[in-house]
Scaffold this active site. Structure first.
Site, PDB file in Angstrom:
ATOM      1  N   TYR A   1     -23.268 -77.533  16.891  1.00  0.00           N
ATOM      2  CA  TYR A   1     -23.159 -77.727  15.449  1.00  0.00           C
ATOM      3  C   TYR A   1     -21.993 -76.922  14.883  1.00  0.00           C
ATOM      4  CZ  TYR A   1     -25.268 -73.157  14.318  1.00  0.00           C
ATOM      5  OH  TYR A   1     -25.515 -71.818  14.178  1.00  0.00           O
TER       6      TYR A   1
ATOM      7  N   ARG B   1     -13.161 -75.456  17.258  1.00  0.00           N
ATOM      8  CA  ARG B   1     -14.307 -74.843  17.955  1.00  0.00           C
ATOM      9  C   ARG B   1     -15.316 -75.903  18.376  1.00  0.00           C
ATOM     10  NH1 ARG B   1     -17.612 -70.210  15.024  1.00  0.00           N
ATOM     11  NH2 ARG B   1     -18.264 -71.993  13.785  1.00  0.00           N
TER      12      ARG B   1
ATOM     13  N   LYS C   1     -21.471 -73.022  20.453  1.00  0.00           N
ATOM     14  CA  LYS C   1     -22.288 -73.038  19.230  1.00  0.00           C
ATOM     15  C   LYS C   1     -23.393 -74.093  19.351  1.00  0.00           C
ATOM     16  CE  LYS C   1     -21.631 -72.729  14.226  1.00  0.00           C
ATOM     17  NZ  LYS C   1     -22.417 -71.537  14.004  1.00  0.00           N
TER      18      LYS C   1
ATOM     19  N   GLU D   1     -23.750 -59.088  17.709  1.00  0.00           N
ATOM     20  CA  GLU D   1     -23.410 -59.725  16.427  1.00  0.00           C
ATOM     21  C   GLU D   1     -24.669 -59.836  15.585  1.00  0.00           C
ATOM     22  OE1 GLU D   1     -22.037 -63.793  17.219  1.00  0.00           O
ATOM     23  OE2 GLU D   1     -23.422 -63.895  18.905  1.00  0.00           O
TER      24      GLU D   1
ATOM     25  N   LEU E   1     -20.465 -65.429  19.413  1.00  0.00           N
ATOM     26  CA  LEU E   1     -19.796 -66.632  18.919  1.00  0.00           C
ATOM     27  C   LEU E   1     -18.407 -66.244  18.407  1.00  0.00           C
ATOM     28  CD1 LEU E   1     -20.313 -69.697  18.323  1.00  0.00           C
ATOM     29  CD2 LEU E   1     -20.539 -68.989  15.948  1.00  0.00           C
TER      30      LEU E   1
HETATM   31  N1  PMP Z   1     -22.249 -65.445  15.132  1.00  0.00           N
HETATM   32  C1  PMP Z   1     -23.311 -66.273  15.115  1.00  0.00           C
HETATM   33  C2  PMP Z   1     -24.415 -66.048  16.083  1.00  0.00           C
HETATM   34  C3  PMP Z   1     -23.368 -67.318  14.176  1.00  0.00           C
HETATM   35  O1  PMP Z   1     -24.429 -68.151  14.166  1.00  0.00           O
HETATM   36  C4  PMP Z   1     -22.310 -67.471  13.242  1.00  0.00           C
HETATM   37  C5  PMP Z   1     -22.342 -68.550  12.188  1.00  0.00           C
HETATM   38  N2  PMP Z   1     -22.747 -69.773  12.615  1.00  0.00           N
HETATM   39  C6  PMP Z   1     -21.234 -66.589  13.307  1.00  0.00           C
HETATM   40  C7  PMP Z   1     -21.233 -65.588  14.269  1.00  0.00           C
HETATM   41  C8  PMP Z   1     -20.070 -66.700  12.353  1.00  0.00           C
HETATM   42  O2  PMP Z   1     -19.251 -67.777  12.683  1.00  0.00           O
HETATM   43  P1  PMP Z   1     -18.375 -68.526  11.567  1.00  0.00           P
HETATM   44  O3  PMP Z   1     -17.536 -67.483  10.934  1.00  0.00           O
HETATM   45  O4  PMP Z   1     -17.582 -69.504  12.349  1.00  0.00           O
HETATM   46  O5  PMP Z   1     -19.346 -69.145  10.632  1.00  0.00           O
END
Ligand code: PMP
Length: 287
Positions: A33, A52, A151, A183, A207
């Site tokens: 997603y 991505r 993701k 994270e 991620l």
């Molecule tokens: N880490 C995780 C585990 C996430 O789920 C997300 C957001 N989906 C992020 C980091 C941040 O990613 P982004 O800046 O691309 O939204």
């Protein structure tokens, strides 16, 4: 106004937007997603999210349902059809519906992937009052699988983490592996210490946040020093500032970890400045 949802080529009222019970996204969490934000009707960081998505699909040997131009066309169409000003576009691709349950991947020639997209309206998304308050986080063990750089829609543990935080009276959780913060449950984690912005380096254990990439670029352009390395909760508790980034939260200050106030206990100047820059630049470059 009825929300219009995109499903495999059709724009449908949400009540009519459906996928099969045999869809591998439903049965196996076999899907990926993306969440992109929309500010003032403009799609933020389309290119980063599209890239991505391509990478997540390739890592799982899943075919892309549409090319990037078509993806942008659909996203724009959803923004228009839903009169979306501020909010998000959620996109999910699964390995489709093979018509039965089987662990073995279906042949993509006969089982095309499923593509679903919907909008979520969040008026005033950039003026989220939480940014003035700052977030409280707790630390929890990171027990997710080893390919967090893909993701996938396997979001059970992040959901459980958010529930653990809620139970503890906090807003979110930071996950810990081998003594270091990986994270947040749905965001990347940062501290500011010794005048440097510290965040974990990219790898298969986190991620690769699209907001992270943009914010680190803006930080460097603003002559801030960035150090990509793991950090501990103890280091975070003793830091001057902490914050998170994600596509829907932008840059959000963190003011407490496991009950310990970070710095002054208020949103720090670096997090606040980066939030301002990120939102300003995103508004300028949105599509
Ligand atoms: N880490 C995780 C585990 C996430 O789920 C997300 C957001 N989906 C992020 C980091 C941040 O990613 P982004 O800046 O691309 O939204």
């Amino acid at each position: 106004m009825t929300r219009i949802v995109y499903v495999n080529g059709d724009y449908l009222p949400e009540q009519e937007a459906k996928v099969s019970v045999f869809d591998r996204g439903f049965l196996m969490a076999d899907g990926v997603y993306e969440v992109t934000s929309v500010l003032g009707g403009k799609i933020i960081d389309f290119a980063g999210h599209a890239k991505r998505l391509e990478r997540s699909l390739a890592e799982l040997d899943m075919s892309a349902p549409v090319d990037q131009d078509e993806l942008l066309t659909i996203k724009r169409e959803l923004v228009v059809r839903n009169a979306l000003i501020d909010g998000m576009i959620y996109l999910q691709v699964t390995r489709g519906n093979p018509g039965d349950r089987d662990f073995v991947f279906p042949d993509p020639e006969t089982t095309p992937s499923t593509l679903v997209m919907f909008t979520q309206s969040k008026p005033g998304l950039a003026d989220n009052p939480a940014a003035k308050q700052g977030l409280k986080v707790i630390s929890i063990e990171d027990i997710r699988w080893g390919r967090r750089d893909i993701k996938t829609v396997q979001l059970l543990y992040p959901s459980m983490g958010k529930m653990m935080a809620k139970k503890a009276g906090a807003d979110d959780a930071w996950m810990i592996e081998n003594g270091h913060v990986t994270e947040g449950t749905s965001n990347n984690a940062y501290i500011v210490t010794g005048g440097k912005i510290v965040t974990r380096q990219l790898g298969t254990d986190i991620l690769h946040g699209i907001t992270r990439a943009a914010v680190l670029r803006f930080a460097k352009e603003a002559q801030m020093v960035v150090e990509e390395r793991p950090f501990t909760v103890e280091e975070a508790k003793a830091a001057d500032e902490a914050f998170i980034t994600s596509a829907s939260a932008f840059v959000m200050p963190v003011v407490e970890i496991d009950g310990t106030a970070i710095g002054s206990g208020k949103p720090g100047p670096i997090a606040s400045r980066l939030r301002e820059i990120y939102i300003d630049e995103s508004r300028k470059s949105g599509l």
